[in-house]
Design a protein around this motif. Structure first.
Motif, PDB file in Angstrom:
ATOM      1  N   PHE A  12      38.547  91.342  -3.389  1.00  0.00           N
ATOM      2  CA  PHE A  12      39.985  91.421  -3.635  1.00  0.00           C
ATOM      3  C   PHE A  12      40.604  90.017  -3.621  1.00  0.00           C
ATOM      4  O   PHE A  12      41.400  89.666  -4.505  1.00  0.00           O
ATOM      5  N   GLU A  13      40.253  89.218  -2.639  1.00  0.00           N
ATOM      6  CA  GLU A  13      40.824  87.876  -2.533  1.00  0.00           C
ATOM      7  C   GLU A  13      40.338  86.990  -3.686  1.00  0.00           C
ATOM      8  O   GLU A  13      41.108  86.156  -4.194  1.00  0.00           O
ATOM      9  N   ALA A  14      39.083  87.172  -4.093  1.00  0.00           N
ATOM     10  CA  ALA A  14      38.586  86.431  -5.255  1.00  0.00           C
ATOM     11  C   ALA A  14      39.342  86.831  -6.519  1.00  0.00           C
ATOM     12  O   ALA A  14      39.646  85.985  -7.374  1.00  0.00           O
ATOM     13  N   SER A  15      39.671  88.113  -6.639  1.00  0.00           N
ATOM     14  CA  SER A  15      40.450  88.585  -7.795  1.00  0.00           C
ATOM     15  C   SER A  15      41.833  87.948  -7.809  1.00  0.00           C
ATOM     16  O   SER A  15      42.341  87.572  -8.872  1.00  0.00           O
ATOM     17  N   LEU A  23      45.720  81.162  -2.011  1.00  0.00           N
ATOM     18  CA  LEU A  23      45.536  81.827  -0.719  1.00  0.00           C
ATOM     19  C   LEU A  23      45.309  80.789   0.366  1.00  0.00           C
ATOM     20  O   LEU A  23      44.673  79.746   0.136  1.00  0.00           O
ATOM     21  N   GLU A  24      45.815  81.123   1.543  1.00  0.00           N
ATOM     22  CA  GLU A  24      45.670  80.244   2.702  1.00  0.00           C
ATOM     23  C   GLU A  24      45.439  81.113   3.929  1.00  0.00           C
ATOM     24  O   GLU A  24      46.194  82.054   4.180  1.00  0.00           O
ATOM     25  N   ALA A  25      44.409  80.816   4.679  1.00  0.00           N
ATOM     26  CA  ALA A  25      44.059  81.590   5.871  1.00  0.00           C
ATOM     27  C   ALA A  25      44.563  80.877   7.118  1.00  0.00           C
ATOM     28  O   ALA A  25      44.569  79.641   7.190  1.00  0.00           O
ATOM     29  N   ALA A  26      44.993  81.683   8.106  1.00  0.00           N
ATOM     30  CA  ALA A  26      45.481  81.135   9.374  1.00  0.00           C
ATOM     31  C   ALA A  26      45.061  82.059  10.502  1.00  0.00           C
ATOM     32  O   ALA A  26      45.254  83.274  10.420  1.00  0.00           O
ATOM     33  N   ARG A  27      44.500  81.491  11.567  1.00  0.00           N
ATOM     34  CA  ARG A  27      44.068  82.255  12.725  1.00  0.00           C
ATOM     35  C   ARG A  27      45.271  82.606  13.597  1.00  0.00           C
ATOM     36  O   ARG A  27      46.213  81.835  13.724  1.00  0.00           O
ATOM     37  N   LEU A  35      43.186  87.506  11.690  1.00  0.00           N
ATOM     38  CA  LEU A  35      43.291  86.458  10.680  1.00  0.00           C
ATOM     39  C   LEU A  35      44.365  86.836   9.670  1.00  0.00           C
ATOM     40  O   LEU A  35      44.372  87.950   9.151  1.00  0.00           O
ATOM     41  N   PHE A  36      45.245  85.892   9.390  1.00  0.00           N
ATOM     42  CA  PHE A  36      46.310  86.101   8.415  1.00  0.00           C
ATOM     43  C   PHE A  36      45.937  85.399   7.106  1.00  0.00           C
ATOM     44  O   PHE A  36      45.463  84.264   7.116  1.00  0.00           O
ATOM     45  N   LYS A 548      52.556  77.232  23.145  1.00  0.00           N
ATOM     46  CA  LYS A 548      52.169  77.691  21.827  1.00  0.00           C
ATOM     47  C   LYS A 548      53.378  78.239  21.080  1.00  0.00           C
ATOM     48  O   LYS A 548      54.178  78.981  21.634  1.00  0.00           O
ATOM     49  N   VAL A 549      53.473  77.868  19.832  1.00  0.00           N
ATOM     50  CA  VAL A 549      54.564  78.345  18.985  1.00  0.00           C
ATOM     51  C   VAL A 549      54.011  79.421  18.054  1.00  0.00           C
ATOM     52  O   VAL A 549      53.055  79.182  17.310  1.00  0.00           O
ATOM     53  N   ILE A 550      54.609  80.615  18.102  1.00  0.00           N
ATOM     54  CA  ILE A 550      54.165  81.710  17.240  1.00  0.00           C
ATOM     55  C   ILE A 550      54.753  81.506  15.847  1.00  0.00           C
ATOM     56  O   ILE A 550      55.978  81.424  15.698  1.00  0.00           O
ATOM     57  N   PRO A 551      53.931  81.394  14.816  1.00  0.00           N
ATOM     58  CA  PRO A 551      54.456  81.166  13.460  1.00  0.00           C
ATOM     59  C   PRO A 551      55.192  82.395  12.934  1.00  0.00           C
ATOM     60  O   PRO A 551      55.088  83.488  13.464  1.00  0.00           O
ATOM     61  N   ARG A 552      55.903  82.172  11.836  1.00  0.00           N
ATOM     62  CA  ARG A 552      56.755  83.211  11.262  1.00  0.00           C
ATOM     63  C   ARG A 552      55.956  84.451  10.880  1.00  0.00           C
ATOM     64  O   ARG A 552      56.378  85.572  11.133  1.00  0.00           O
ATOM     65  N   TRP A 553      54.804  84.276  10.234  1.00  0.00           N
ATOM     66  CA  TRP A 553      54.033  85.422   9.771  1.00  0.00           C
ATOM     67  C   TRP A 553      53.536  86.289  10.931  1.00  0.00           C
ATOM     68  O   TRP A 553      53.453  87.493  10.808  1.00  0.00           O
TER      69      TRP A 553
END
Length: 803
Positions: A12-15, A23-27, A35-36, A548-553
């Motif tokens: 799906f991500e390759a598509s 695409l950008e991955a974030a832990r 994983l986001f 630690k700062v929690i990101p928006r996502w």
């Protein structure tokens, strides 16, 4: 299973990347196992899919002059009721046209980052996510993020909220919270353009409808409150209540017992207080208000159509092309054969599952029978409790107040039955919601829209019967078939059928409406508090160290999902309230007041929920409020007949008018003068009892003992019946004629909007389509010049040969 999910996720991500997405991955900061995957759309991709989705974009500012409002002189006052223009500037009106990537220079692009609104970007991203394949098996291709969510491949997919912006440049989410959802802004108009810009048209049209409905309720609330005040001020001077309270009139009238054996005789003046309360709601003002509300509901629907047409133009949904919806995952799971689409001529998998409509009808009928059974149970409860209260109070109050037990028993029975009825309604709501969803799932609608429309009709049918059945019983059934003392009518062969108060059942219907409307509003507020507490507890449990700062996502992931049905329950709540306001308003003039107060809070609470408690919803296009529009129109038509019948059969208004104009004159002299004196005695019939020194009375219009037609209906009864039927027919015809005239006089689309649509189409044709002619002319000019030169040379050769 884990390996299969991983393969689907990678494919799906390759598509998505193949289609042009970044695409950008974030832990996760809170949970390392989480994983986001962040999805970005570059400018070129936005332009491509804006053209695919036929999104309308501005081509030039609106140059049509707008007519100035008659009330511009009040702008110095009204400006305080609008959001601050320093924060939310009024948007410039543009003429728009479907976007075309090759003609970008003809569109009004000031800033690429702001050209496409956040709702447009999210809609385009979701369009791609819903069409990217995640598995291919031979000729069968499976695609769509919705199916991956249902299969557990991903936990959630949602657009991100704006980051918190409280500084010099506040973002749209902060502006919406501060100028719309915050309690301090409860009196301000809604920033609908900003709502639509941030959340999309479907959310915007809901709040536009809710705001318009609330504004129209203000007029109905003022008239209803005036009617209530009039009734309250005249309750002491009302002739019929004075006769009931008069010890020489009501005190000398002995009434028949309300139940067998245990109930005793009672005097009419024991209902003095209830008669005064009845006059508050049953007076001539109520008659005027019922007719007013019948006209009001027509005006409301007609002006909403006009307002909706304006929004359709301003929000570019007049002629938007709805893309073909993808099948629901539940539908595709049962697809087992191919079929050719008659429009596109493309082979598609479809389901051979065909639900039997009769099965759904049987299930629906069973649920409605269950609701009616609960109503019958409440009736039996009323009879049993009234009998019990009457027996107990007779022994407890005999020495103190000999004739007050009836009033106390009647009031206690009415209030407790209303509370129990409300509890039963709330419990059955949970059951019927699941049943409606089960039936709709069994029918297996192909698309989300088909599913929502089918569920809407079923849920409203169940809710309609559940909420209104007890009110219809009190209004049109209770006290109508009771017989007379010599031959009473029994329910289940044991209990004497319920009788109304001597003044009628209107006061009990008012009590029922007050309990249900008030209880429903309180229960909804409790649910909002529970939602807030749920989010608060979840955030507390998932909190991390202060370093630690929690990101928006990740903050958005901690919010509540909006649910598959979106605003369905919000619409349902308001439409049920609309039914209470219109169907039974003749018995409860304060219903619009309660609805107005509730909606003023409802708007802000709903705004607060979607901004702070829910993840951002995927924006959707919408031209109108969908299946709820015909439902509102059906309720409006039924409301006319319902209120006319309440005035005729539940209220005591028609018997009073018949008595006033046909049977009453001053006792001495002038027969042209009428009075209400003697009305109470005229509405009661006489029954002869051997063990009592006087005659007892009961509420009916029958000939007295000794008459050659004793205990048969009197001539007054037939006058009243004829007057009631005439009233219903006349009122319905007048109101329906008025509705037709208003529908004809008030056009659905305002004249200015029609002119703007014509102007926009003209500009679209001139700026975009005539450009094609210029391009073709430019390309063909060298060829045309060559042909022309060739023809001229030929002519010269012919001329030379000739000479």
């Amino acid at each position: 299973m884990f390996q299969k999910r991983k393969q689907r996720r990678e494919y799906f991500e390759a598509s998505l990347m193949k289609m042009g997405m970044e695409l950008e991955a974030a832990r996760s900061v809170v949970d390392e196992k989480l994983l986001f995957v962040k999805v970005h759309m570059p400018w070129d991709m936005l332009c491509t899919y804006a053209e695919v989705l036929h999104i309308k974009m501005p081509i030039q500012p609106n140059d049509l002059s707008t007519t100035s409002s008659t009330f511009n002189f009040l702008s110095c006052i009204t400006k305080h009721f609008y959001p601050s223009e320093d924060l939310i500037a009024k948007e410039t009106e543009y003429f728009t046209a479907p976007f075309e990537k090759d003609r970008l220079e003809y569109f009004y692009v000031k800033d690429r980052d702001l050209f496409f609104t956040p709702s447009m970007r999210s809609r385009m991203a979701y369009y791609i996510l819903s069409r990217a394949p995640y598995e291919v098996r031979g000729n069968i291709k499976k695609f769509g993020v919705t199916k991956l969510l249902d299969g557990g491949v991903y936990k959630a997919a949602y657009p991100l909220h704006d980051v918190s912006g409280k500084d010099e440049c506040p973002n749209e989410r902060y502006l919406l919270y501060n100028e719309w959802a915050h309690p301090k802004s409860f009196y301000k108009m809604q920033p609908l353009d900003l709502i639509r810009k941030y959340y999309g048209e479907k959310i915007g049209i809901y709040f536009a409808w809710l705001g318009f409905y609330t504004a129209m309720l203000a007029l109905a609330a003022i008239v209803g409150l005036a009617c209530f005040i009039y009734g309250y001020m005249t309750q002491e001077t009302s002739t019929w209540s004075k006769e009931v309270c008069d010890p020489l009139i009501g005190g000398n009238i002995v009434m028949c017992p309300q139940c067998d054996k245990e109930c005793t005789y009672w005097r009419l003046n024991s209902t003095c207080e209830s008669s005064k309360k009845l006059c508050i709601f049953d007076n001539y003002g109520t008659l005027v208000f019922a007719v007013f509300m019948a006209i009001w509901v027509t005006v409301f629907l007609e002006f909403w159509k006009r307002y909706q047409a304006e929004l359709e133009y301003e929000w570019d949904t007049v002629e938007f092309l709805e893309q073909e919806e993808q099948p629901r995952p539940e539908y595709e799971a049962k697809c087992n054969h191919e079929r050719i689409n008659p429009v596109t001529r493309v082979r598609k998998m479809c389901s051979s599952h065909m639900s039997d409509p009769s099965n759904s009808c049987v299930c629906a009928c069973v649920q409605i029978v269950l609701i009616l059974a609960s109503v019958v149970a409440i009736i039996v409860y009323r009879l049993a409790v009234f009998f019990s209260f009457s027996t107990r109070l007779q022994s407890d109050l005999k020495e103190l107040e000999p004739f007050k037990e009836y009033v106390t028993a009647q009031m206690a029975t009415s209030v407790t039955a209303s509370i129990i009825s409300f509890v039963v309604i709330m419990v059955l709501n949970i059951l019927y919601e699941r049943v409606a969803i089960w039936i709709t799932d069994f029918e297996l609608p192909r698309t989300k829209t088909d599913y929502e429309n089918s569920l809407t009709l079923k849920m409203f049918l169940f809710q309609f019967v559940n909420y209104y059945s007890s009110c219809f019983y009190i209004a049109f059934v209770k006290g109508k078939v009771v017989g007379y003392p010599g031959q009473p009518v029994y329910l289940l062969g044991k209990y004497r059928n319920e009788e109304c108060d001597p003044g009628g059942c209107l006061i009990e219907l008012t009590t029922q409406l007050t309990v249900i409307m008030g209880g429903k509003a309180i229960w909804n507020n409790i649910q909002e508090v529970l939602l807030w507490m749920k989010n608060l507890i979840f955030r507390y449990c998932t909190r991390v160290g202060s370093e630690k700062v929690i990101p928006r996502w990740e903050q958005d992931y901690q919010l509540q999902p909006i649910g598959k049905l979106g605003l369905f329950y919000e619409y349902l709540e308001m439409v049920i309230q609309f039914g209470f306001v219109t169907l039974f308003v003749a018995s409860f003039p304060l219903a619009p007041v309660l609805a107005l107060v509730n909606n003023l809070f409802e708007i802000r609470v709903d705004a607060w929920k979607i901004i702070t408690q829910f993840r951002r919803m995927v924006p959707e296009k919408a031209q109108d409020i969908g299946a709820w529009q015909p439902i509102l129109q059906g309720v409006a038509i039924l409301a006319v007949a319902s209120n006319a019948m309440i005035i005729a059969f539940t209220s005591d208004m028609i018997p009073r008018l018949v008595y006033y104009w046909s049977f009453s004159v001053y006792p001495y002299g002038d027969h042209s003068s009428h009075t209400m004196q003697g009305y109470i005695n005229n509405t009661l019939s006489v029954f002869d009892i051997q063990d009592f020194s006087n005659k007892s009375r009961y509420r009916d219009f029958r000939y007295p003992p000794g008459h050659h037609r004793q205990y048969e209906y009197s001539i007054y009864y037939w006058h009243v019946i004829a007057a009631k039927m005439a009233f219903i027919i006349v009122v319905e015809h007048i109101v329906y004629l008025t509705k037709f005239v208003l529908s004809y006089v008030i056009p659905d689309v305002p004249y200015t909007v029609r002119e703007q649509i014509k102007r926009e189409k003209y500009l679209s044709q001139v700026i975009l389509h005539e450009t094609n002619l210029k391009l073709v002319t430019k390309r063909l000019k060298p060829v045309a010049d060559k042909i022309l030169k060739h023809n001229e040379d030929k002519e010269e050769e012919i001329m030379d040969l000739h000479f």
